[in-house]
Design a protein around this motif. Structure first.
Motif, PDB file in Angstrom:
ATOM      1  N   UNK A  74     118.965  58.112  21.632  1.00  0.00           N
ATOM      2  CA  UNK A  74     117.711  58.012  20.895  1.00  0.00           C
ATOM      3  C   UNK A  74     116.554  58.255  21.844  1.00  0.00           C
ATOM      4  N   UNK A  75     115.546  58.865  21.315  1.00  0.00           N
ATOM      5  CA  UNK A  75     114.351  59.112  22.101  1.00  0.00           C
ATOM      6  C   UNK A  75     113.308  58.076  21.720  1.00  0.00           C
ATOM      7  N   UNK A  76     112.651  57.527  22.704  1.00  0.00           N
ATOM      8  CA  UNK A  76     111.641  56.506  22.489  1.00  0.00           C
ATOM      9  C   UNK A  76     110.271  57.062  22.799  1.00  0.00           C
ATOM     10  N   UNK A  77     109.281  56.568  22.094  1.00  0.00           N
ATOM     11  CA  UNK A  77     107.906  56.986  22.341  1.00  0.00           C
ATOM     12  C   UNK A  77     106.962  55.840  22.040  1.00  0.00           C
TER      13      UNK A  77
END
Length: 109
Positions: free
Chosen positions: A23-26
């Motif tokens: 998962x990509x976090x921002x």
């Protein structure tokens, strides 16, 4: 040796495949987004007008309280006991009303 190489290969495949699906976090600056919304200026204008109205009402009550208190201080010696008690109760009630109004205004805002 074959087991070790197979195990290494399996671990490498698992680690490699998990990075593909990671998962990509921002970060989101919610305050900045809200301030950019077109409704924000209208809401702030309404809040300022409502706040000014509440301050004006509170100031009116404060002026009334000060006037009645000053009048009471000037004429306290001339009042009968019953009148003095009624005036003191009136001042206390007005002060309580002002405090309740202030608390209510704080909650509303």
């Amino acid at each position: 040796m074959k087991k070790l190489s197979k195990l290494t290969l399996v671990v490498a495949l698992v680690l490699g495949s998990s990075s593909l699906f990671a998962q990509k976090l921002g970060r989101i600056n919610l305050e900045e987004i809200i301030t950019l919304m077109p409704e924000y200026k209208e809401m702030m204008t309404n809040m300022e007008a409502y706040s000014k109205d509440l301050r004006d009402n509170l100031e009116t009550i404060q002026v009334e309280l000060n006037t009645k208190y000053n009048d009471f201080q000037k004429n306290k010696a001339t009042y009968s006991e019953v009148t003095r008690q009624l005036k003191e109760k009136e001042l206390t009630d007005l002060q309580n009303r002002m405090q309740e109004f202030y608390q209510s205004a704080q909650e509303d805002l």
